[in-house]
Design a protein around this motif. Structure first.
Motif, PDB file in Angstrom:
ATOM      1  N   VAL A  62       7.819  12.905   0.384  1.00 38.03           N
ATOM      2  CA  VAL A  62       6.446  12.299   1.165  1.00 38.03           C
ATOM      3  C   VAL A  62       6.761  10.572   0.874  1.00 38.03           C
ATOM      4  O   VAL A  62       7.169  10.377  -0.598  1.00 38.03           O
ATOM      5  CB  VAL A  62       4.654  12.385   0.959  1.00 38.03           C
ATOM      6  N   LYS A  63       7.370   9.933   2.038  1.00 41.40           N
ATOM      7  CA  LYS A  63       7.531   8.174   2.038  1.00 41.40           C
ATOM      8  C   LYS A  63       6.343   8.082   0.886  1.00 41.40           C
ATOM      9  O   LYS A  63       5.020   7.602   2.379  1.00 41.40           O
ATOM     10  CB  LYS A  63       8.148   7.893   3.085  1.00 41.40           C
ATOM     11  N   VAL A  64       6.177   7.313   0.491  1.00 35.71           N
ATOM     12  CA  VAL A  64       5.150   6.272  -0.092  1.00 35.71           C
ATOM     13  C   VAL A  64       5.510   4.160   0.013  1.00 35.71           C
ATOM     14  O   VAL A  64       6.093   4.144  -0.407  1.00 35.71           O
ATOM     15  CB  VAL A  64       4.456   6.447  -1.593  1.00 35.71           C
ATOM     16  N   ASN A  65       4.597   4.149   0.573  1.00 35.71           N
ATOM     17  CA  ASN A  65       5.014   2.603   0.817  1.00 35.71           C
ATOM     18  C   ASN A  65       4.239   2.111   0.235  1.00 35.71           C
ATOM     19  O   ASN A  65       3.198   1.989   0.066  1.00 35.71           O
ATOM     20  CB  ASN A  65       4.490   1.787   2.123  1.00 35.71           C
ATOM     21  N   ILE A  66       4.374   1.180  -1.276  1.00 36.44           N
ATOM     22  CA  ILE A  66       3.168   1.311  -1.571  1.00 36.44           C
ATOM     23  C   ILE A  66       2.583  -0.318  -1.816  1.00 36.44           C
ATOM     24  O   ILE A  66       1.834  -0.831  -2.227  1.00 36.44           O
ATOM     25  CB  ILE A  66       4.180   0.638  -2.990  1.00 36.44           C
ATOM     26  N   VAL A  67       3.159  -1.442  -0.849  1.00 38.52           N
ATOM     27  CA  VAL A  67       2.914  -2.598  -0.382  1.00 38.52           C
ATOM     28  C   VAL A  67       1.667  -2.213   0.094  1.00 38.52           C
ATOM     29  O   VAL A  67       0.909  -2.866  -0.140  1.00 38.52           O
ATOM     30  CB  VAL A  67       3.602  -3.240  -0.024  1.00 38.52           C
ATOM     31  N   ASP A  68       2.060  -1.112   0.866  1.00 35.90           N
ATOM     32  CA  ASP A  68       0.901  -0.680   1.865  1.00 35.90           C
ATOM     33  C   ASP A  68      -0.382  -0.074   1.324  1.00 35.90           C
ATOM     34  O   ASP A  68      -1.791  -0.411   1.590  1.00 35.90           O
ATOM     35  CB  ASP A  68       1.432   0.228   3.128  1.00 35.90           C
ATOM     36  N   LEU A  69       0.505   0.964   0.392  1.00 33.56           N
ATOM     37  CA  LEU A  69      -1.063   1.301  -0.091  1.00 33.56           C
ATOM     38  C   LEU A  69      -2.067   1.217  -1.292  1.00 33.56           C
ATOM     39  O   LEU A  69      -3.290   1.020  -1.144  1.00 33.56           O
ATOM     40  CB  LEU A  69       0.165   2.140  -0.674  1.00 33.56           C
ATOM     41  N   PHE A  70      -1.013  -0.679  -1.693  1.00 35.63           N
ATOM     42  CA  PHE A  70      -2.445  -1.375  -2.769  1.00 35.63           C
ATOM     43  C   PHE A  70      -2.316  -2.637  -1.849  1.00 35.63           C
ATOM     44  O   PHE A  70      -3.151  -3.304  -2.440  1.00 35.63           O
ATOM     45  CB  PHE A  70      -0.835  -1.591  -3.682  1.00 35.63           C
ATOM     46  N   SER A  71      -2.114  -2.709  -0.502  1.00 35.84           N
ATOM     47  CA  SER A  71      -2.531  -3.775   0.443  1.00 35.84           C
ATOM     48  C   SER A  71      -4.003  -4.199   0.410  1.00 35.84           C
ATOM     49  O   SER A  71      -4.037  -6.218   0.434  1.00 35.84           O
ATOM     50  CB  SER A  71      -1.979  -3.402   2.174  1.00 35.84           C
ATOM     51  N   GLU A  72      -4.871  -3.455   0.475  1.00 40.00           N
ATOM     52  CA  GLU A  72      -6.924  -4.128   0.239  1.00 40.00           C
ATOM     53  C   GLU A  72      -6.833  -3.880  -1.599  1.00 40.00           C
ATOM     54  O   GLU A  72      -7.861  -5.092  -1.196  1.00 40.00           O
ATOM     55  CB  GLU A  72      -7.213  -2.666   0.578  1.00 40.00           C
ATOM     56  N   VAL A  73      -6.224  -4.271  -2.394  1.00 34.42           N
ATOM     57  CA  VAL A  73      -6.695  -4.505  -3.154  1.00 34.42           C
ATOM     58  C   VAL A  73      -6.908  -6.048  -3.599  1.00 34.42           C
ATOM     59  O   VAL A  73      -7.438  -6.371  -4.662  1.00 34.42           O
ATOM     60  CB  VAL A  73      -5.443  -4.277  -4.881  1.00 34.42           C
ATOM     61  N   PHE A  74      -6.214  -6.939  -3.316  1.00 41.36           N
ATOM     62  CA  PHE A  74      -6.540  -8.412  -3.260  1.00 41.36           C
ATOM     63  C   PHE A  74      -7.570  -9.545  -2.364  1.00 41.36           C
ATOM     64  O   PHE A  74      -7.147  -9.861  -2.269  1.00 41.36           O
ATOM     65  CB  PHE A  74      -4.879  -9.315  -3.733  1.00 41.36           C
ATOM     66  N   LYS A  75      -7.757  -7.946  -1.496  1.00 35.79           N
ATOM     67  CA  LYS A  75      -8.189  -8.888  -0.120  1.00 35.79           C
ATOM     68  C   LYS A  75     -10.542  -8.861  -1.094  1.00 35.79           C
ATOM     69  O   LYS A  75     -10.409  -7.736  -1.565  1.00 35.79           O
ATOM     70  CB  LYS A  75      -8.573  -8.532   0.736  1.00 35.79           C
ATOM     71  N   HIS A  76     -10.819  -9.497  -1.265  1.00 38.72           N
ATOM     72  CA  HIS A  76     -12.196  -9.599  -0.885  1.00 38.72           C
ATOM     73  C   HIS A  76     -13.433  -8.698  -0.048  1.00 38.72           C
ATOM     74  O   HIS A  76     -12.643  -8.266   0.576  1.00 38.72           O
ATOM     75  CB  HIS A  76     -13.005 -11.444  -0.474  1.00 38.72           C
ATOM     76  N   HIS A  77     -13.439  -7.692  -0.954  1.00 39.21           N
ATOM     77  CA  HIS A  77     -14.875  -6.688  -0.071  1.00 39.21           C
ATOM     78  C   HIS A  77     -15.973  -6.825  -0.682  1.00 39.21           C
ATOM     79  O   HIS A  77     -16.534  -7.088  -2.197  1.00 39.21           O
ATOM     80  CB  HIS A  77     -14.181  -5.582  -1.043  1.00 39.21           C
ATOM     81  N   THR A  78     -16.796  -6.431  -0.102  1.00 39.11           N
ATOM     82  CA  THR A  78     -18.711  -6.330  -0.063  1.00 39.11           C
ATOM     83  C   THR A  78     -18.838  -5.427  -0.811  1.00 39.11           C
ATOM     84  O   THR A  78     -18.486  -4.452  -1.303  1.00 39.11           O
ATOM     85  CB  THR A  78     -19.623  -6.962   1.229  1.00 39.11           C
ATOM     86  N   ALA A 105      -4.778   6.014   1.867  1.00 35.81           N
ATOM     87  CA  ALA A 105      -5.920   5.686   1.095  1.00 35.81           C
ATOM     88  C   ALA A 105      -5.292   4.015   0.847  1.00 35.81           C
ATOM     89  O   ALA A 105      -4.029   4.435  -0.124  1.00 35.81           O
ATOM     90  CB  ALA A 105      -6.211   6.761   0.611  1.00 35.81           C
ATOM     91  N   LYS A 106      -5.827   2.732   1.129  1.00 36.72           N
ATOM     92  CA  LYS A 106      -5.559   2.929   0.133  1.00 36.72           C
ATOM     93  C   LYS A 106      -6.732   1.983  -0.963  1.00 36.72           C
ATOM     94  O   LYS A 106      -7.818   1.162  -0.661  1.00 36.72           O
ATOM     95  CB  LYS A 106      -5.777   0.842   0.922  1.00 36.72           C
ATOM     96  N   PRO A 107      -6.530   2.282  -2.393  1.00 37.83           N
ATOM     97  CA  PRO A 107      -7.297   2.459  -2.835  1.00 37.83           C
ATOM     98  C   PRO A 107      -7.845   0.986  -3.344  1.00 37.83           C
ATOM     99  O   PRO A 107      -7.991   0.366  -4.843  1.00 37.83           O
ATOM    100  CB  PRO A 107      -6.692   3.660  -4.244  1.00 37.83           C
ATOM    101  N   TRP A 108      -7.962   0.184  -3.061  1.00 38.44           N
ATOM    102  CA  TRP A 108      -8.729  -0.811  -3.820  1.00 38.44           C
ATOM    103  C   TRP A 108      -9.998  -1.023  -4.364  1.00 38.44           C
ATOM    104  O   TRP A 108     -10.184  -2.253  -5.541  1.00 38.44           O
ATOM    105  CB  TRP A 108      -8.674  -2.569  -2.410  1.00 38.44           C
ATOM    106  N   LEU A 109     -10.895  -0.632  -4.576  1.00 39.90           N
ATOM    107  CA  LEU A 109     -11.975  -0.608  -5.476  1.00 39.90           C
ATOM    108  C   LEU A 109     -11.231   0.002  -6.683  1.00 39.90           C
ATOM    109  O   LEU A 109     -12.500  -0.851  -7.751  1.00 39.90           O
ATOM    110  CB  LEU A 109     -13.008   0.841  -5.221  1.00 39.90           C
ATOM    111  N   PHE A 110     -10.669   1.064  -7.019  1.00 35.83           N
ATOM    112  CA  PHE A 110     -10.098   0.877  -8.326  1.00 35.83           C
ATOM    113  C   PHE A 110      -9.363   0.067  -8.735  1.00 35.83           C
ATOM    114  O   PHE A 110      -8.887  -0.151  -9.918  1.00 35.83           O
ATOM    115  CB  PHE A 110      -9.481   2.430  -8.430  1.00 35.83           C
TER     116      PHE A 110
END
Length: 111
Positions: A62-78, A105-110
């Protein structure tokens, strides 16, 4: 120091064959060594993703785009966004199988 590229054992600097595994020791350029390392990393990566993919009932690497995978990490979430991740198993939170995304999935929560 010089190491056998086949078995990893230490060999004499001027040796033509590895005394441990018997393979020929071929001189390689730095560029070839880097290329070989990159290919070895890709092979390990592909084998790992293929095994993980097999556990899901699929086949192949499986091709995993690491940048895309973690793209939500530094965004603000409520807090409500975080709560909605943990609310599961009810009529209103469990989608039909056809509605489940096959996107990564973009695992920003963890983070």
């Amino acid at each position: 120091m010089k190491y056998c590229p086949h078995c990893g054992n230490l060999v004499r600097e001027k040796a033509n064959f590895c005394p441990s595994c018997g393979n020929a020791l071929v001189e390689t350029s730095h560029a070839q060594s880097v290329s070989d390392s990159n290919n070895q990393f890709k092979e390990i990566y592909n084998n790992a993703t293929a095994k993980l993919n097999h556990y899901t009932g699929e086949e192949g690497a499986v091709k995993v785009n690491i940048v895309d995978l973690f793209s939500e990490v530094f965004k603000h979430h409520t807090k409500d966004e975080a709560k909605s991740i943990f609310i599961a198993g009810t009529e209103t939170t469990t989608p039909a199988l056809a509605d489940v995304s096959d996107e990564w999935a973009k695992p920003w929560l963890f983070s």
